[in-house]
Design a protein around this motif. Structure first.
Motif, PDB file in Angstrom:
ATOM      1  N   UNK A  17       9.129  37.654 -20.925  1.00  0.00           N
ATOM      2  CA  UNK A  17       8.234  36.891 -20.056  1.00  0.00           C
ATOM      3  C   UNK A  17       7.217  37.806 -19.373  1.00  0.00           C
ATOM      4  N   UNK A  18       7.370  39.086 -19.557  1.00  0.00           N
ATOM      5  CA  UNK A  18       6.560  40.088 -18.853  1.00  0.00           C
ATOM      6  C   UNK A  18       5.085  40.070 -19.254  1.00  0.00           C
ATOM      7  N   UNK A  19       4.767  39.757 -20.477  1.00  0.00           N
ATOM      8  CA  UNK A  19       3.398  39.933 -20.986  1.00  0.00           C
ATOM      9  C   UNK A  19       2.694  38.612 -21.283  1.00  0.00           C
ATOM     10  N   UNK A  20       2.944  37.604 -20.464  1.00  0.00           N
ATOM     11  CA  UNK A  20       2.222  36.331 -20.547  1.00  0.00           C
ATOM     12  C   UNK A  20       2.284  35.704 -21.943  1.00  0.00           C
ATOM     13  N   UNK A  21       3.455  35.704 -22.556  1.00  0.00           N
ATOM     14  CA  UNK A  21       3.644  35.076 -23.856  1.00  0.00           C
ATOM     15  C   UNK A  21       3.354  35.978 -25.038  1.00  0.00           C
ATOM     16  N   UNK A  22       2.830  37.158 -24.795  1.00  0.00           N
ATOM     17  CA  UNK A  22       2.588  38.098 -25.894  1.00  0.00           C
ATOM     18  C   UNK A  22       3.867  38.876 -26.169  1.00  0.00           C
ATOM     19  N   UNK A  23       3.915  39.533 -27.320  1.00  0.00           N
ATOM     20  CA  UNK A  23       5.110  40.282 -27.709  1.00  0.00           C
ATOM     21  C   UNK A  23       4.820  41.778 -27.706  1.00  0.00           C
ATOM     22  N   UNK A  24       5.838  42.540 -27.406  1.00  0.00           N
ATOM     23  CA  UNK A  24       5.752  43.987 -27.462  1.00  0.00           C
ATOM     24  C   UNK A  24       6.181  44.402 -28.869  1.00  0.00           C
ATOM     25  N   UNK A  25       5.268  45.002 -29.617  1.00  0.00           N
ATOM     26  CA  UNK A  25       5.548  45.430 -30.989  1.00  0.00           C
ATOM     27  C   UNK A  25       5.567  46.952 -31.011  1.00  0.00           C
TER      28      UNK A  25
END
Length: 89
Positions: A36-44
């Protein structure tokens, strides 16, 4: 550690998917983390190089984003784009 320098210290449950695949130009070993940390984006995270990027659908469509973020050739970035397009939506 001096408490005056600490900006944040939070713990969160995340979901991480590990993906390894061979493209025509490179082998890819990725960790894709939902949070939930990155506003719906994913950490790749590219496990081999240690490079990482926060990626959402808009980033996938940005010309040259993957090539720059992961230091890939255009062909390698196209392979990665094909895979991530199936995962990030």
């Amino acid at each position: 550690m001096n408490g005056d320098m600490l900006i944040y210290d939070e713990t969160e449950e995340t979901k991480t998917r590990y993906i390894g695949f061979f493209g025509e130009h490179k082998r890819y070993d990725l960790a894709v983390t939902q949070t939930d940390r990155f506003y719906g984006k994913m950490l790749v995270i590219d496990i081999q190089s240690g490079r990482s990027a926060i990626i959402g659908p808009d980033d996938l469509e940005e010309e040259g984003y993957l090539a720059h973020a992961f230091e890939l050739t255009e062909d390698q970035a196209a392979e990665l784009h094909e895979l991530l397009s199936q995962i990030i939506f």
